[in-house]
Structures are given as C-alpha cells and as structure tokens.
Design a protein around this motif. Structure first.
Motif, mmCIF file in Angstrom:
data_model
loop_
_atom_site.group_PDB
_atom_site.id
_atom_site.type_symbol
_atom_site.label_atom_id
_atom_site.label_comp_id
_atom_site.label_asym_id
_atom_site.label_seq_id
_atom_site.Cartn_x
_atom_site.Cartn_y
_atom_site.Cartn_z
ATOM 1 N N ILE A 62 1.462 -0.428 0.977
ATOM 2 C CA ILE A 62 1.378 0.211 -0.329
ATOM 3 C C ILE A 62 0.255 1.222 -0.221
ATOM 4 O O ILE A 62 -0.912 0.863 -0.050
ATOM 5 C CB ILE A 62 1.110 -0.825 -1.430
ATOM 6 N N ASN A 63 0.603 2.498 -0.298
ATOM 7 C CA ASN A 63 -0.355 3.578 -0.061
ATOM 8 C C ASN A 63 -0.719 4.297 -1.352
ATOM 9 O O ASN A 63 0.148 4.577 -2.183
ATOM 10 C CB ASN A 63 0.230 4.588 0.930
ATOM 11 N N PHE A 64 -2.002 4.584 -1.477
ATOM 12 C CA PHE A 64 -2.502 5.373 -2.593
ATOM 13 C C PHE A 64 -3.387 6.478 -2.030
ATOM 14 O O PHE A 64 -4.227 6.228 -1.165
ATOM 15 C CB PHE A 64 -3.315 4.510 -3.559
ATOM 16 N N ALA A 65 -3.172 7.689 -2.504
ATOM 17 C CA ALA A 65 -3.988 8.805 -2.037
ATOM 18 C C ALA A 65 -4.290 9.754 -3.190
ATOM 19 O O ALA A 65 -3.426 10.050 -4.010
ATOM 20 C CB ALA A 65 -3.280 9.564 -0.923
ATOM 21 N N ARG A 67 -7.454 13.115 -4.212
ATOM 22 C CA ARG A 67 -8.344 14.083 -3.564
ATOM 23 C C ARG A 67 -9.585 13.434 -2.974
ATOM 24 O O ARG A 67 -10.137 13.920 -1.990
ATOM 25 C CB ARG A 67 -8.758 15.155 -4.568
ATOM 26 N N ASP A 68 -10.018 12.321 -3.544
ATOM 27 C CA ASP A 68 -11.271 11.728 -3.086
ATOM 28 C C ASP A 68 -11.134 10.297 -2.583
ATOM 29 O O ASP A 68 -12.129 9.644 -2.291
ATOM 30 C CB ASP A 68 -12.324 11.757 -4.217
ATOM 31 N N GLN A 69 -9.904 9.804 -2.458
ATOM 32 C CA GLN A 69 -9.757 8.413 -2.023
ATOM 33 C C GLN A 69 -8.411 8.198 -1.354
ATOM 34 O O GLN A 69 -7.386 8.725 -1.783
ATOM 35 C CB GLN A 69 -9.870 7.463 -3.227
ATOM 36 N N ARG A 70 -8.430 7.431 -0.270
ATOM 37 C CA ARG A 70 -7.219 6.945 0.368
ATOM 38 C C ARG A 70 -7.372 5.457 0.605
ATOM 39 O O ARG A 70 -8.424 5.004 1.047
ATOM 40 C CB ARG A 70 -6.964 7.651 1.709
ATOM 41 N N SER A 71 -6.343 4.701 0.320
ATOM 42 C CA SER A 71 -6.423 3.264 0.529
ATOM 43 C C SER A 71 -5.031 2.702 0.734
ATOM 44 O O SER A 71 -4.028 3.371 0.451
ATOM 45 C CB SER A 71 -7.091 2.577 -0.671
ATOM 46 N N HIS A 72 -4.976 1.494 1.259
ATOM 47 C CA HIS A 72 -3.690 0.829 1.393
ATOM 48 C C HIS A 72 -3.855 -0.665 1.200
ATOM 49 O O HIS A 72 -4.926 -1.230 1.399
ATOM 50 C CB HIS A 72 -3.046 1.120 2.758
ATOM 51 N N CYS A 73 -2.770 -1.288 0.792
ATOM 52 C CA CYS A 73 -2.647 -2.733 0.750
ATOM 53 C C CYS A 73 -1.315 -3.077 1.402
ATOM 54 O O CYS A 73 -0.641 -2.205 1.966
ATOM 55 C CB CYS A 73 -2.683 -3.243 -0.691
ATOM 56 N N THR A 74 -0.944 -4.336 1.332
ATOM 57 C CA THR A 74 0.336 -4.788 1.875
ATOM 58 C C THR A 74 1.215 -5.270 0.730
ATOM 59 O O THR A 74 0.707 -5.798 -0.266
ATOM 60 C CB THR A 74 0.121 -5.916 2.896
ATOM 61 N N GLY A 75 2.507 -5.076 0.856
ATOM 62 C CA GLY A 75 3.444 -5.565 -0.149
ATOM 63 C C GLY A 75 4.705 -6.082 0.512
ATOM 64 O O GLY A 75 4.970 -5.803 1.688
ATOM 65 N N VAL A 76 5.508 -6.828 -0.248
ATOM 66 C CA VAL A 76 6.743 -7.378 0.296
ATOM 67 C C VAL A 76 7.869 -7.181 -0.706
ATOM 68 O O VAL A 76 7.723 -7.445 -1.899
ATOM 69 C CB VAL A 76 6.583 -8.874 0.668
ATOM 70 N N TYR A 91 -6.064 -0.945 -8.885
ATOM 71 C CA TYR A 91 -7.188 -0.583 -9.744
ATOM 72 C C TYR A 91 -8.204 0.226 -8.957
ATOM 73 O O TYR A 91 -8.672 -0.202 -7.895
ATOM 74 C CB TYR A 91 -7.840 -1.845 -10.309
ATOM 75 N N ASN A 92 -8.531 1.406 -9.451
ATOM 76 C CA ASN A 92 -9.540 2.261 -8.831
ATOM 77 C C ASN A 92 -10.903 1.862 -9.396
ATOM 78 O O ASN A 92 -11.275 2.266 -10.496
ATOM 79 C CB ASN A 92 -9.229 3.732 -9.141
ATOM 80 N N ALA A 93 -11.627 1.044 -8.632
ATOM 81 C CA ALA A 93 -12.903 0.513 -9.118
ATOM 82 C C ALA A 93 -13.940 1.617 -9.308
ATOM 83 O O ALA A 93 -14.788 1.531 -10.197
ATOM 84 C CB ALA A 93 -13.426 -0.542 -8.158
ATOM 85 N N GLN A 94 -13.896 2.658 -8.466
ATOM 86 C CA GLN A 94 -14.870 3.738 -8.584
ATOM 87 C C GLN A 94 -14.720 4.480 -9.907
ATOM 88 O O GLN A 94 -15.701 4.818 -10.559
ATOM 89 C CB GLN A 94 -14.719 4.721 -7.422
ATOM 90 N N ARG A 95 -13.495 4.733 -10.292
ATOM 91 C CA ARG A 95 -13.235 5.459 -11.537
ATOM 92 C C ARG A 95 -12.995 4.540 -12.729
ATOM 93 O O ARG A 95 -12.800 5.008 -13.850
ATOM 94 C CB ARG A 95 -12.033 6.386 -11.355
ATOM 95 N N LYS A 96 -12.954 3.225 -12.424
ATOM 96 C CA LYS A 96 -12.760 2.221 -13.478
ATOM 97 C C LYS A 96 -11.477 2.484 -14.280
ATOM 98 O O LYS A 96 -11.479 2.487 -15.508
ATOM 99 C CB LYS A 96 -13.981 2.160 -14.417
ATOM 100 N N ARG A 97 -10.405 2.678 -13.540
ATOM 101 C CA ARG A 97 -9.125 2.862 -14.207
ATOM 102 C C ARG A 97 -7.994 2.464 -13.263
ATOM 103 O O ARG A 97 -8.158 2.448 -12.041
ATOM 104 C CB ARG A 97 -8.943 4.302 -14.668
ATOM 105 N N SER A 103 1.270 7.782 -8.317
ATOM 106 C CA SER A 103 0.378 8.036 -7.175
ATOM 107 C C SER A 103 0.532 6.997 -6.064
ATOM 108 O O SER A 103 -0.210 7.034 -5.083
ATOM 109 C CB SER A 103 -1.079 8.043 -7.652
ATOM 110 N N ILE A 104 1.489 6.085 -6.214
ATOM 111 C CA ILE A 104 1.648 4.979 -5.273
ATOM 112 C C ILE A 104 2.969 5.122 -4.524
ATOM 113 O O ILE A 104 3.989 5.491 -5.101
ATOM 114 C CB ILE A 104 1.617 3.627 -6.014
ATOM 115 N N ARG A 105 2.946 4.830 -3.223
ATOM 116 C CA ARG A 105 4.154 4.814 -2.403
ATOM 117 C C ARG A 105 4.253 3.487 -1.658
ATOM 118 O O ARG A 105 3.241 2.940 -1.219
ATOM 119 C CB ARG A 105 4.143 5.958 -1.382
ATOM 120 N N PHE A 106 5.478 2.995 -1.508
ATOM 121 C CA PHE A 106 5.720 1.808 -0.690
ATOM 122 C C PHE A 106 6.439 2.244 0.565
ATOM 123 O O PHE A 106 7.535 2.813 0.505
ATOM 124 C CB PHE A 106 6.553 0.782 -1.448
ATOM 125 N N ALA A 107 5.819 2.009 1.724
ATOM 126 C CA ALA A 107 6.385 2.374 3.017
ATOM 127 C C ALA A 107 6.866 1.110 3.712
ATOM 128 O O ALA A 107 6.081 0.375 4.312
ATOM 129 C CB ALA A 107 5.348 3.103 3.870
#
Length: 253
Positions: A62-65, A67-76, A91-97, A103-107
C-alpha cells in the motif's frame, strides 16, 4: 519508535494493551532493545517469496506519496475489491490528518519495482470508534482498515480467504522496511489470543510490515487470520500485536 522492555507476565494481560505498551510507530532500523544486530538479522533471515505468483500476489504494498513524504505498508486482498491493512498506515502523523483515498495505491504482487496489478483506492473505512475525521485513536483494537479499490483485481490475482487460527501454523508475509522491494515471510509465529480480537506472537517484523496478514497454513493454502498492528520489544524478541479479522465486520460483505 518507542520501545519498551516488558516481562512475559506483563505482556499477556489486557492492561498492557490499554496502557499503550505496543506502538504503531515503527523503527526504520529494526532495533530490538540494544540488540539491533539480532533484530536486523531476524528480518534478513525471512524467506523471500515469489510475489508475482499465486497465492502470494494477493498480498501487496500500500503506497502513499506526496511532495514531502513517501511511505508504504502491506495489505492483503480478501475479495475482488477489498484490502485489509492497519489504520495507522492511512494517517499522516506529521500533518495530523488522514490520507485521502485518492493518494493511495495498492500494488498487488509487488516485486522489485514491478507489480502484477495496481489499483487506486476509492474509499476506506475503519472501526466505527476510530473514524477518519479527527486525530488517530491509538487504542489497540481500533487499528484496522478496509480499503475499497477502484478496480476489481480478483480476476488477476485472486484473493485470500478469511480463517480462524484453529491451532494451525501461522506466519506473517509482508514488505519490511529493511527489504521493501521483496515479499518475505516469517517462520511460525505461534500467535495466541490474549483478549477479544487481539493476538500476540513473537515474530520478526518491522516498519513496512504494518497491515500485513497473519496467515494460517492450511491444506487449502494460506488464509487470513488477522492483520499486523503494532509491536513491543521484549526479552524474547519483537512481540507483535495482531487484530483478528473477526472484528472487521466482513461477514456481511
């Protein structure tokens, strides 16, 4: 990441869950107390799976990207459009939202820069007490989410059915931060139910594995028992907290 060293007697109690000893804030350096080398070695020792083959391609990143952040988790994938993961991944902890679905993709079946199938996310839902309007609620039992994909992927990658543990061997398959471009699995994690909907197991997992399925090894292939939420450092190793899929309200799907 906030690690706490706990005794076995403390870990297997409901107060340990409610007092926040488990953290969804994952370390990027697979530390385990002061045994960082041991923690990393355990991650590296995980078996690499052929993510672009059945049944493993029902698991993905599970990818999120932005301008200032890229992250991933796992999903099934557990149906033609539904993907299970951990709520804190959204949840974007830095922006508190909360991250917007757009903005999310499942690969699905992601491996070394390629995926068997990719879909945007059109919506997601969480525990009714979690919601997606305010701040993230860190109560252990609330850390699950169901993504609704824009494209049905069942015809391409199938899906993994839900199951009860029933004493079967259980293991995690995910994309740890140390090896984010290959799907790897742990050995038997021997998960035990410690509270309603909550299981614990000593298991070598880390950031990136968040939301990964705890899978039962059945004669019919791997089946989803729970999803990975958070961890605590213990003298025995990384103790992982899982949330049973029984509490996700999927029976009505």
């Amino acid at each position: 990441m906030r690690w706490l060293i706990l005794s076995a007697a403390v870990l297997w109690t409901q107060p340990a869950l409610s007092q926040g000893v488990f953290s969804e804030n994952w370390s990027s350096v697979c530390t385990l107390g002061t045994k960082s080398a041991d923690g990393c070695d355990a991650i590296r020792a995980r078996e690499i799976l052929d993510a672009d083959t059945a049944p493993w391609y029902a698991i993905g990143r599970i990818n999120f990207a932005s301008r200032d952040q890229r992250s991933h988790c796992t999903g099934v994938l557990v149906s033609d459009r539904l993907v299970l993961t951990a709520a804190h991944c959204l949840y974007n902890a830095q922006r508190k939202r909360w991250i917007p679905p757009s903005s999310i993709r499942f690969a699905a079946g992601y491996q070394r820069g390629k995926a068997v199938a990719v879909s945007a996310v059109q919506d997601y839902r969480t525990h009714p007490e979690q919601g997606v309007e305010g701040a993230f609620e860190s109560r252990a039992e609330l850390d699950w989410a169901i993504l609704e994909l824009s494209e049905p992927l069942e015809q391409v990658v199938g899906f993994l059915p839900l199951a009860e543990p029933d004493g079967a061997t259980t293991f995690v398959a995910g994309y740890p931060g140390l090896r984010p471009h290959v799907l790897s699995r742990t050995d038997d994690c021997r998960a035990q139910t410690v509270a309603e909907g909550v299981l614990l197991a000593v298991c070598p997992v880390m950031m990136g594995d968040s939301g990964a399925p705890l899978l039962a090894d059945t004669p019919n292939g791997p089946q989803v028992v729970a999803i990975l939420s958070s961890v605590a450092a213990t003298p025995d190793g990384v103790t992982a907290l899982f949330l049973s899929v029984d509490g996700f309200g999927l029976d009505a799907e």
